[in-house]
Design an enzyme around this catalytic site. Structure first.
Site, mmCIF file in Angstrom:
data_model
loop_
_atom_site.group_PDB
_atom_site.id
_atom_site.type_symbol
_atom_site.label_atom_id
_atom_site.label_comp_id
_atom_site.label_asym_id
_atom_site.label_seq_id
_atom_site.Cartn_x
_atom_site.Cartn_y
_atom_site.Cartn_z
ATOM 1 N N ASP A 14 2.353 -0.794 8.571
ATOM 2 C CA ASP A 14 1.970 -0.168 7.606
ATOM 3 C C ASP A 14 1.206 1.149 8.286
ATOM 4 O OD1 ASP A 14 -0.893 -0.777 4.894
ATOM 5 O OD2 ASP A 14 0.811 0.551 5.472
ATOM 6 N N GLU A 109 5.015 1.363 3.989
ATOM 7 C CA GLU A 109 4.860 0.167 4.514
ATOM 8 C C GLU A 109 6.164 -0.171 4.191
ATOM 9 O OE1 GLU A 109 2.096 -2.408 2.400
ATOM 10 O OE2 GLU A 109 2.001 -0.460 1.411
#
Lengths: 369, 372
Positions: A14, A109
């Site tokens: 992420d 992500e």
């Protein structure tokens, strides 16, 4: 009795405040300042806030007006999605150096399955470290990572040492990790679900675990069963690599069955608008158009035709759907109509050999070799 | 090994050879020039594995030997010298020493044997052509060649030799150029596809040269020999598309127009065209050509009227303006003709005047299918 946990090595990567970090990277004047990507206008919404801005309580999805109220010196930056996509591409390239099992969730992500990886590295923790290092080298941006045995735990873990950190939840700790986890940290538990869980006395993973399967199913339906398994570390959802889109469709079920073609046309216009919007969003056009008709007795009929050209505009879709609609008489009143476009020009898009057809169907022709 | 050579003479030759050296080589040895000395004759070579180019220079020496000298370093040094004799001496400590009137410079060298050998052509056929003609043939065609890795054959220029004429063809499937010289003939028919890189190099070297160049070729390689230079290169493997089949035979609609006027109009109007499609619209009726473009996204619009000579039915046809400008730019005639059949068939652009005896240029451009 506990089901054995299938051991996979999943990494959830992420990017930290991705949009905001990109803007700060590209414009060093913004470095270290509270910035928000998005609109400051009355209806504007913050799509991302830098860590400096988060200190003031500015969050993504917050209205621009409120964000400004929270932080006086907040700098609003207009989003540049092409730029984010460009960087996202670089990051994905790094992922593919390690494994082909990459499931992007958004621009910033992705899940990676590194059980078998290209580097032959048995340690997912070290792989995650290497990936984050490479991202930093190539893009100058920070990423956080969560490493565990399934997507759910990896995703939750990546939040723990954010920003610019990583967290590994090894197989033997998964159960205790989930037990101590606050229920609102469970991925998929939003505001509404949290309230419902709280009402049932579920505040942590441990509380959730104490409820029986039947109890959860009764009170939470399908998602109850999902959470029953999740809290036991069971999630079989695989990391699905991105696949190219084969078709694109939209459909509507009507409150009342329709028998008149005139009304159907009106509905089809809405559906065609939606299909055209989605086609344009994915920057593709289709050659084959299919009309789906579900009659009031639930029987299904499809009518399709293939055009000589790729089309993506609403008017052209509607024109062709009309032909299909009037092709033969309706057998019964209709409860659902749908339009789907297939035979998409994904290839052309990939190669960028010819520019994707824009708003119209102007097409650069080729010599017929 | 030691020799004396004029600095500007050496630089001139090396700059030509240097054109073939890649900026980042996987094989470090290819960053070098190979120097092969045989008494008064010095052979210098450069290679990118696909193409090797070699020049012979006259130097003062009575020794023999072969060394590889870093190309970049040598070129950068030579550029700075005013004309003067330079002495190259290969020292024992694996360096070459260059002494000039201003001082001494040492460069590390690699052994000559490390340099990859140039390909020897087995049983080649040969054709002679004037350097200038080949340069023209290349510059007329090469811009139309494609860049598509999936169709490597179309990324080169097709050489088609026969006992009647020589033909050069390039296409990227959107545009096509066929250049024919019936004043030059081959002793037998032959066909091969030349990659772009060596052709670009040849184009530069040969422009304006009245000397004959010998082309030798077999199935896999071609060799170009002229003056004191030879270039051996690998051909593109594969079958060239049957381009004759796509040239429309019946073209009842014929536009004749001043090339410069047409080119300027297309250039101007295209500024207002869509930024991705570069699409412009030609409308021809009577003796009037209407060139227009529109970018709906920005509400930009342009419309021009030109007088022309036209035979045929009124027609409306769309083109990518970049293709048209490229082609009109490449031609040198005062007037051009554009022959068309239908709005979804290729337009044929040819020069009306200014051609040499036996020279023929045919350019094809595929239209853009217009929405309305």
């Amino acid at each position: 009795m506990e089901t054995p946990i299938p051991i996979r090595k999943i990494i959830h990567v992420d990017m930290d405040a991705f949009y905001a970090s990109v803007e700060q990277l590209d414009n060093p004047d913004l470095m270290g300042k509270p910035i928000a990507v998005g609109g400051s206008s009355k209806r504007g919404v913050v799509s991302a806030a830098s860590y400096e801005a988060r200190k003031f309580g500015v969050r993504s999805a917050m209205s621009g007006v409120l964000a400004r109220k929270l932080c006086d010196e907040l700098i609003f930056v207009r989003p540049r999605f092409e730029r984010y996509a460009e960087i996202s591409k670089m990051i994905r390239k790094i992922f593919f150096e390690f494994t082909d099992l990459v499931e992007p969730l958004s621009l910033d992500e992705a899940y990676l399955d590194v059980t078998e990886n290209k580097k032959g590295n048995p340690s997912a923790t070290l792989i995650a470290k290497e990936i984050r290092q490479k991202i930093k080298e190539k893009t100058g941006l920070n990423a956080s990572a969560g490493i565990s045995i399934n997507k759910f735990v990896a995703k939750v873990a990546s939040d723990i040492n954010k920003p610019n950190g990583q967290k590994t939840v090894p197989p033997e700790e998964v159960i205790s990790f989930l037990e101590t986890l606050d229920i609102k940290k469970f991925y998929g538990v939003g505001k509404v679900m949290k309230e419902r869980m709280y009402r049932h006395g579920i505040f942590t993973g441990k509380d959730l675990k104490e409820k029986s399967f039947e109890y959860l199913e009764e009170h939470f339906g399908k998602s109850g069963a999902y959470y029953y398994n999740i809290v036991r570390g069971i999630q079989h959802s695989k990391v699905k690599p991105e696949h190219t889109r084969k078709s694109l469709a939209a459909e509507r079920t009507f409150n009342e069955n329709i028998s008149s073609e005139v009304f159907m046309l009106e509905k089809l216009e809405n559906i065609a608008t939606e299909v055209a919007r989605r086609l344009q969003k994915s920057k593709v056009a289709g050659k084959t158009i299919t009309l789906k008709i579900k009659y009031s007795d639930f029987t299904l009929q499809t009518r399709s035709k293939t055009l000589p050209l790729y089309i993506s505009s609403k008017d052209l879709i509607l024109e062709n759907v009309k032909d299909l609609l009037f092709q033969e008489k309706m057998k019964d009143s209709v409860r659902l109509l749908g339009i789907s476009m297939s035979n998409l020009n994904n290839e052309a898009k990939k190669k960028e050999a010819n520019p994707p057809p824009e708003q119209s169907i102007d097409v650069q022709l080729k010599l017929d070799f | 090994m030691k020799f004396i050579v004029s600095s500007s003479y050496l630089l001139k030759q090396l700059q030509v050879l240097g054109g073939i050296i890649n900026n980042n080589n996987t094989l470090p040895i290819l960053d070098n020039f190979l120097f092969e000395l045989d008494k008064n004759s010095l052979k210098v070579s450069a290679s990118d594995l696909e193409t090797t180019i070699t020049s012979k220079l006259n130097v003062e020496s009575n020794e023999k030997g072969a060394v590889c000298i870093p190309a970049r370093l040598l070129l950068d040094t030579l550029k700075t010298f005013p004309e003067q004799p330079l002495t190259f001496t290969v020292e024992d400590n694996h360096t070459v020493e260059i002494s000039s009137s201003s001082g001494k410079y040492a460069l590390a060298y690699a052994d000559g044997e490390d340099f990859p050998n140039a390909i020897e052509l087995k049983e080649p056929s040969a054709t002679k052509i004037q350097g200038d003609i080949l340069a023209t043939a290349i510059s007329k065609t090469i811009f139309a060649a494609g860049n598509d890795d999936l169709r490597p054959v179309m990324s080169g220029v097709f050489f088609q030799f026969s006992t009647e004429e020589l033909t050069f063809v390039a296409t990227d499937a959107h545009k096509l150029v066929k250049y024919t010289r019936s004043d030059v003939k081959a002793s037998e028919t032959a066909e091969f596809i030349m990659p772009k890189k060596p052709l670009n190099l040849l184009k530069g070297i040969l422009a304006g040269s009245e000397e004959d160049i010998t082309i030798e070729y077999n199935e896999s390689n071609a060799k170009f020999t002229f003056e004191n230079t030879e270039m051996v290169c690998r051909l593109i493997d594969g079958k060239y598309p049957n381009y004759e089949a796509v040239i429309p035979k019946e073209n009842p609609n014929k536009l004749t127009i001043d090339r410069n006027q047409f080119l300027n109009s297309v250039r101007r109007v295209s500024i207002f065209s869509n930024k991705t499609t570069h699409q412009i619209r030609l409308k021809i009726a009577g003796a009037e050509l209407n060139v227009s473009a529109e970018d709906i996204d920005y509400s930009n619009k342009a419309d021009e009227r030109l007088t022309c000579a036209y035979q045929g039915d009124d027609i409306q046809i769309g083109f990518n303006s970049r293709f048209l400008t490229e082609m009109l730019n490449n031609l040198t005639s005062d007037e051009v003709s554009l022959e068309m059949s239908l709005p979804n068939r290729a337009g044929i652009l040819t020069p009306v005047d200014g051609l040499d005896e036996g020279e023929q240029v045919t350019m094809l451009v595929m239209p853009v299918m217009l929405n309305n």
